[in-house]
Design a protein around this motif. Structure first.
Motif, short mmCIF file in Angstrom:
data_model
loop_
_atom_site.label_atom_id
_atom_site.label_comp_id
_atom_site.label_asym_id
_atom_site.label_seq_id
_atom_site.Cartn_x
_atom_site.Cartn_y
_atom_site.Cartn_z
N LEU A 68 32.34 42.74 60.27
CA LEU A 68 33.27 42.44 61.36
C LEU A 68 32.86 43.18 62.63
CD1 LEU A 68 36.07 41.28 62.28
CD2 LEU A 68 37.10 43.39 61.40
N VAL A 70 41.68 39.36 59.44
CA VAL A 70 41.39 38.95 60.81
C VAL A 70 42.13 37.65 61.10
CG1 VAL A 70 39.60 38.32 62.46
CG2 VAL A 70 39.11 40.01 60.67
N LEU A 100 31.81 41.50 73.71
CA LEU A 100 31.80 40.60 72.56
C LEU A 100 31.15 39.27 72.93
CD1 LEU A 100 32.90 41.14 69.69
CD2 LEU A 100 34.84 39.69 70.25
N ASP A 150 39.81 43.98 54.86
CA ASP A 150 40.10 43.72 56.27
C ASP A 150 40.68 42.32 56.45
OD1 ASP A 150 38.97 46.15 57.59
OD2 ASP A 150 37.11 45.43 56.65
N ARG A 161 32.76 52.99 61.38
CA ARG A 161 33.34 52.20 62.47
C ARG A 161 32.78 52.68 63.82
NH1 ARG A 161 35.10 50.89 58.24
NH2 ARG A 161 37.19 50.18 57.63
N LYS A 182 38.95 38.62 70.32
CA LYS A 182 38.82 40.02 69.91
C LYS A 182 37.87 40.24 68.73
CE LYS A 182 41.86 44.01 68.93
NZ LYS A 182 41.50 44.76 70.14
N HIS A 183 37.59 39.19 67.95
CA HIS A 183 36.86 39.39 66.70
C HIS A 183 35.72 38.39 66.50
CE1 HIS A 183 40.82 41.29 65.58
NE2 HIS A 183 39.97 42.21 65.17
N GLU A 215 34.73 44.04 66.37
CA GLU A 215 36.05 44.02 67.01
C GLU A 215 35.95 44.56 68.44
OE1 GLU A 215 40.05 45.12 65.06
OE2 GLU A 215 39.44 46.94 66.13
N SER A 216 36.41 43.78 69.40
CA SER A 216 36.40 44.20 70.79
C SER A 216 37.45 45.27 71.03
CB SER A 216 36.66 42.99 71.69
OG SER A 216 36.72 43.39 73.04
N ASP A 217 37.05 46.29 71.79
CA ASP A 217 37.97 47.37 72.15
C ASP A 217 37.65 47.80 73.58
OD1 ASP A 217 39.59 49.57 72.39
OD2 ASP A 217 38.99 50.51 70.51
N ILE A 234 32.56 47.66 71.49
CA ILE A 234 32.73 46.88 70.25
C ILE A 234 32.72 47.84 69.08
CG2 ILE A 234 31.70 45.16 68.71
CD1 ILE A 234 30.43 43.86 71.15
N LYS A 235 33.69 47.70 68.21
CA LYS A 235 33.73 48.47 66.98
C LYS A 235 32.98 47.68 65.90
CE LYS A 235 37.56 50.53 66.11
NZ LYS A 235 38.98 50.77 65.72
#
Length: 239
Positions: free
Chosen positions: A153, A223, A176, A221, A169, A194-195, A155-157, A161-162
């Motif tokens: 995965l 999503v 993204l 997880d 992580r 976001k994903h 993930e936008s933060d 990106i995580k």
């Protein structure tokens, strides 16, 4: 296997070239004395393997890798054992201490030969990153070489990106949208703004609010797939 040697010490490069002559599967296609030269040669020659010094004038070996879009296999070469062990965690990665010992070099080459794989020509030509490719991830003082097949995965933060793999992580400074353009759409799906999910990790799907979907990945997880992407997602995951 095409090899590029990156080291600011001429004698160190020549010594390694002489050692590599005993390996018929190895072809040394170029040498670089610093990171800037190396980046140009990597983009031009597309080597399979880098022998990379860590401490060089200008950019370090780590800084050089951060500037590459697609990172080949890498064996670090360094005279500083404590520095190397402290600077990165070994994943799909190896390092050799100078002066390089024949037995240790042989161990590294055998390890990487076992990992070598054939990538179909259409993926090479598309320049998309597929599951078999490795990426270099750096977060603070920690570095990893990770196979994309192990990343379940993204993930936008904010502006970061995580990256989800194993129990890690790390955060990388990238958008993204930019990452989505690099990934093979047959293996990675933009679930929402976001994903991005690795389709090979999908374990279950269930309806969600407003026509969306909730996707469960191996490992637990969850999503949410937006309503806009839900139809496309179901089409991709169906026979």
């Amino acid at each position: 296997m095409k090899v590029l040697i990156i080291d600011d010490e001429r004698l160190a490069r020549k010594e390694l070239i002489n050692l590599l002559q005993d390996y018929s599967q190895i072809e040394v296609v170029g040498e670089a004395t610093n990171a800037d030269e190396a980046i140009e040669l990597v983009n031009t020659l597309s080597p399979d393997l880098l022998f990379l010094d860590i401490q060089m004038p200008g950019k370090t070996g780590f800084e050089m890798l951060e500037m590459l879009d697609n990172v080949p296999q890498v064996i670090f070469t360094t005279a500083y054992d404590e520095f190397a062990l402290k600077a990165f965690e070994v994943n799909a990665l190896d390092y050799l201490l100078k002066p390089i010992q024949t037995e240790r070099l042989n161990e590294s080459i055998n390890k990487l030969t076992l990992k070598s794989k054939t990538v179909s020509s259409d993926l090479i030509n598309s320049k998309k990153l597929c599951l078999e490719d490795q990426v270099f991830v750096k977060d603070g003082d920690k570095c990893w070489f990770v196979s994309l097949s192990n990343i379940r995965l993204f993930e936008s933060d904010g502006n970061y990106i995580k990256v989800f793999f194993d129990n890690n992580r790390p955060m990388i400074h990238k958008s993204l949208n930019a990452l989505d353009e690099k990934l093979d759409p047959r293996s990675f799906f933009r679930a929402s703004r976001k994903h991005i999910v690795n389709l090979s990790w999908v374990e279950g799907i269930e309806p969600w609010f407003n026509g969306g979907l909730m996707v469960k990945l191996r490992g637990g997880d969850k999503v949410e797939v937006s309503r806009r992407q839900a139809a496309k997602f179901k089409e991709m995951m169906s026979l």
